[in-house]
Motif scaffolding. Structure first.
Motif, mmCIF file in Angstrom:
data_model
loop_
_atom_site.group_PDB
_atom_site.id
_atom_site.type_symbol
_atom_site.label_atom_id
_atom_site.label_comp_id
_atom_site.label_asym_id
_atom_site.label_seq_id
_atom_site.Cartn_x
_atom_site.Cartn_y
_atom_site.Cartn_z
ATOM 1 N N GLU A 131 0.834 -1.206 0.000
ATOM 2 C CA GLU A 131 0.000 0.000 0.000
ATOM 3 C C GLU A 131 0.870 1.257 0.000
ATOM 4 O O GLU A 131 0.565 2.231 -0.689
ATOM 5 N N ARG A 132 1.984 1.235 0.756
ATOM 6 C CA ARG A 132 2.883 2.389 0.789
ATOM 7 C C ARG A 132 3.489 2.631 -0.591
ATOM 8 O O ARG A 132 3.580 3.773 -1.047
ATOM 9 N N MET A 133 3.916 1.559 -1.271
ATOM 10 C CA MET A 133 4.473 1.710 -2.620
ATOM 11 C C MET A 133 3.444 2.284 -3.591
ATOM 12 O O MET A 133 3.759 3.127 -4.429
ATOM 13 N N GLN A 134 2.191 1.820 -3.465
ATOM 14 C CA GLN A 134 1.133 2.326 -4.341
ATOM 15 C C GLN A 134 0.913 3.817 -4.103
ATOM 16 O O GLN A 134 0.746 4.590 -5.049
ATOM 17 N N LYS A 135 0.943 4.221 -2.832
ATOM 18 C CA LYS A 135 0.744 5.640 -2.517
ATOM 19 C C LYS A 135 1.856 6.498 -3.103
ATOM 20 O O LYS A 135 1.617 7.594 -3.610
ATOM 21 N N LEU A 136 3.085 5.995 -3.020
ATOM 22 C CA LEU A 136 4.231 6.775 -3.480
ATOM 23 C C LEU A 136 4.291 6.909 -4.999
ATOM 24 O O LEU A 136 5.149 7.631 -5.524
ATOM 25 N N GLU A 137 3.389 6.237 -5.722
ATOM 26 C CA GLU A 137 3.347 6.381 -7.173
ATOM 27 C C GLU A 137 2.704 7.698 -7.593
ATOM 28 O O GLU A 137 2.909 8.154 -8.713
ATOM 29 N N ASP A 138 1.922 8.308 -6.720
ATOM 30 C CA ASP A 138 1.186 9.524 -7.067
ATOM 31 C C ASP A 138 1.561 10.679 -6.147
ATOM 32 O O ASP A 138 1.852 10.492 -4.960
ATOM 33 N N ASN A 139 1.502 11.873 -6.703
ATOM 34 C CA ASN A 139 1.899 13.050 -5.930
ATOM 35 C C ASN A 139 0.923 13.391 -4.804
ATOM 36 O O ASN A 139 1.351 13.876 -3.751
ATOM 37 N N ALA A 140 -0.369 13.171 -5.019
ATOM 38 C CA ALA A 140 -1.352 13.540 -3.980
ATOM 39 C C ALA A 140 -1.098 12.784 -2.672
ATOM 40 O O ALA A 140 -1.017 13.400 -1.607
ATOM 41 N N PRO A 141 -0.953 11.436 -2.704
ATOM 42 C CA PRO A 141 -0.646 10.729 -1.455
ATOM 43 C C PRO A 141 0.715 11.122 -0.867
ATOM 44 O O PRO A 141 0.885 11.170 0.344
ATOM 45 N N PHE A 180 3.321 14.161 3.847
ATOM 46 C CA PHE A 180 3.983 15.324 4.447
ATOM 47 C C PHE A 180 3.032 16.062 5.385
ATOM 48 O O PHE A 180 3.394 16.441 6.496
ATOM 49 N N VAL A 181 1.800 16.271 4.900
ATOM 50 C CA VAL A 181 0.814 17.014 5.682
ATOM 51 C C VAL A 181 0.477 16.272 6.975
ATOM 52 O O VAL A 181 0.415 16.865 8.057
ATOM 53 N N THR A 182 0.254 14.951 6.873
ATOM 54 C CA THR A 182 -0.098 14.150 8.050
ATOM 55 C C THR A 182 1.003 14.222 9.106
ATOM 56 O O THR A 182 0.740 14.408 10.299
ATOM 57 N N ALA A 183 2.250 14.069 8.660
ATOM 58 C CA ALA A 183 3.374 14.142 9.601
ATOM 59 C C ALA A 183 3.448 15.534 10.233
ATOM 60 O O ALA A 183 3.666 15.668 11.443
ATOM 61 N N PHE A 184 3.230 16.567 9.432
ATOM 62 C CA PHE A 184 3.345 17.950 9.929
ATOM 63 C C PHE A 184 2.256 18.286 10.951
ATOM 64 O O PHE A 184 2.542 18.762 12.047
ATOM 65 N N ILE A 185 0.994 18.009 10.599
ATOM 66 C CA ILE A 185 -0.093 18.433 11.493
ATOM 67 C C ILE A 185 -0.150 17.598 12.766
ATOM 68 O O ILE A 185 -0.705 18.031 13.772
ATOM 69 N N ASN A 186 0.444 16.385 12.728
ATOM 70 C CA ASN A 186 0.490 15.569 13.944
ATOM 71 C C ASN A 186 1.811 15.706 14.692
ATOM 72 O O ASN A 186 2.062 14.988 15.658
ATOM 73 N N ASN A 187 2.668 16.623 14.173
ATOM 74 C CA ASN A 187 3.945 16.913 14.837
ATOM 75 C C ASN A 187 4.813 15.661 14.981
ATOM 76 O O ASN A 187 5.419 15.406 16.023
ATOM 77 N N ILE A 188 4.848 14.857 13.903
ATOM 78 C CA ILE A 188 5.649 13.626 13.902
ATOM 79 C C ILE A 188 6.920 13.885 13.094
ATOM 80 O O ILE A 188 6.832 14.261 11.924
ATOM 81 N N TRP A 242 9.828 13.430 10.555
ATOM 82 C CA TRP A 242 9.726 12.692 9.297
ATOM 83 C C TRP A 242 10.369 11.303 9.389
ATOM 84 O O TRP A 242 9.835 10.316 8.894
ATOM 85 N N ALA A 243 11.544 11.227 10.038
ATOM 86 C CA ALA A 243 12.225 9.929 10.172
ATOM 87 C C ALA A 243 11.352 8.938 10.934
ATOM 88 O O ALA A 243 11.312 7.745 10.619
ATOM 89 N N GLN A 244 10.617 9.446 11.923
ATOM 90 C CA GLN A 244 9.716 8.583 12.688
ATOM 91 C C GLN A 244 8.536 8.150 11.836
ATOM 92 O O GLN A 244 8.107 6.993 11.871
ATOM 93 N N TYR A 245 8.032 9.074 11.010
ATOM 94 C CA TYR A 245 6.862 8.768 10.173
ATOM 95 C C TYR A 245 7.197 7.688 9.152
ATOM 96 O O TYR A 245 6.457 6.717 8.986
ATOM 97 N N VAL A 246 8.330 7.834 8.451
ATOM 98 C CA VAL A 246 8.659 6.870 7.391
ATOM 99 C C VAL A 246 9.178 5.551 7.961
ATOM 100 O O VAL A 246 9.265 4.551 7.245
#
Length: 362
Positions: free
Chosen positions: A93-103, A108-116, A118-122
């Motif tokens: 599912e992660r690979m599928q998401k990374l195929e498109d710019n919107a996901p 980025f937005v999810t990590a930012f608004i939840n104050n996570i 980036w290294a922890q998020y990925v």
């Protein structure tokens, strides 16, 4: 770790194919449909379970059926291989998401608004892969008790509803005359025009022949480790109304070799799945998933399609569910709107009226 564990638990319960809810409720058609998912937020997170009653079924019965699946997790009544399969499917599912710019942007937005960070998020998938069955069972027993809210959607008018006076809205004064340094840099940048590049079917695709001289169009995926294979048939619902029913029915069937539940588990373990879609003029069989498992998934899919076994019990339950779904649609404003739009576009005879009646289905 709580959120990671909840996500693993969520995949064990419901993953759209081989979770406990998928097999024990949806595959067995014990309700009209059910699903479950974690609703993760920065401060407080909820776990949502939803079910729809069949004809003659009460909401309390649906509740008990959905909570039974949760009890299985709390008792550890599931195969540990489901955890490994859940991680493989999450990677897919992660690979599928990374195929498109919107996901990508959404990550980025999810990590930012939840104050996570980036290294922890990925690093989420790596952490999830280390979670054990014991962790999931312990988590379920610690956090899932009587601490839930039950929300019932009922017919009728709620006489207890009271009107409240409209609150005053505090105006927000915008500072549209100011821009950040980042925005100023973006506004000042010059972007070179991009020329469109169109697919050349003679150069960009490889053409070959399969059995019975069936044409195959092929393009190797060099971006990631995913594959997608589609069988295209030039027959659709306009050729036979039975095709749409067949597409729904076949998903409930097994073969002489595998039960319907075992088939779902096999595909999920391979991090692959199939989809059968019928439109007006064409039918598509699509198989997709991890490239490394394509050969096994293809053999399993062709075994299934060639040797699926009729199931009268599943068919009878499916018919009843169709009847109940039609009753529900009549009470749904959005469904009514869609049908009214079709009436305006096509008149009395339209795609929604050119279907089997309940009597014909029975």
């Amino acid at each position: 770790k709580q959120n990671d564990t909840l996500n693993v638990l969520g995949n064990v319960l419901f993953n759209g194919m081989a979770g406990i809810v998928d097999l024990d409720i949806n595959q067995a058609q014990r309700t009209l449909g059910a699903y479950a998912f974690p609703y993760s937020q920065a401060d407080y997170t909820a776990y949502i379970m939803q079910g729809f009653p069949k004809q003659g079924q009460t909401l309390e019965q649906v509740k008990e059926i959905t909570l039974e699946s949760l009890d299985k997790v709390k008792k550890g009544d599931f195969d540990e291989s489901l955890l490994t399969a859940a991680i493989n499917n999450a990677k897919r599912e992660r690979m599928q998401k990374l195929e498109d710019n919107a996901p990508r942007a959404d990550m980025f937005v999810t990590a930012f608004i939840n104050n996570i960070p980036w290294a922890q998020y990925v690093g989420e998938l790596d952490r999830m892969s280390k979670i054990t069955k014991e962790d999931v069972v312990k988590f379920a027993n610690a956090h899932f008790g009587e601490n839930y809210v039950q929300v019932n959607k009922l017919e009728g008018k709620d006489e207890s509803v009271q009107k409240i006076s409209k609150p005053k809205i505090t105006p927000i004064h915008t500072n549209r005359d100011k821009v950040s340094a980042f925005l100023a840099e973006v506004q000042a940048s010059e972007v070179a025009p991009i020329e469109p590049v169109f697919v050349d079917y003679e150069k960009d695709l490889t053409k070959t022949k399969a059995k019975s001289d069936i044409e195959v169009l092929y393009k190797q995926n060099t971006t990631n480790s995913l594959f997608s294979l589609t069988y295209l048939f030039d027959k659709g619902a306009n050729d036979s109304k039975m095709l749409s029913l067949a597409a729904d029915y076949i998903d409930l069937l097994g073969t002489d070799k595998y039960s319907a539940e075992e088939l779902k588990q096999q595909f999920y373990n391979l991090a692959c799945d199939y989809r059968i879609t019928v439109n007006d003029n064409q039918t598509f069989f699509n198989l997709s998933g991890l490239s490394e498992n394509m050969d096994q998934a293809l053999a399993l899919f062709e075994e299934f399609i060639s040797n699926c076994k009729a199931d009268e019990v599943a068919l009878a339950a499916m018919k009843q569910n169709i009847f109940q779904a039609r009753i529900n649609d009549k009470l749904d404003q959005r469904q009514n709107y869609v049908r009214m739009t079709a009436y305006v576009q096509y008149g009395p005879e339209n795609p929604f009226t050119d279907i089997f009646s309940n009597k014909q289905i029975q």
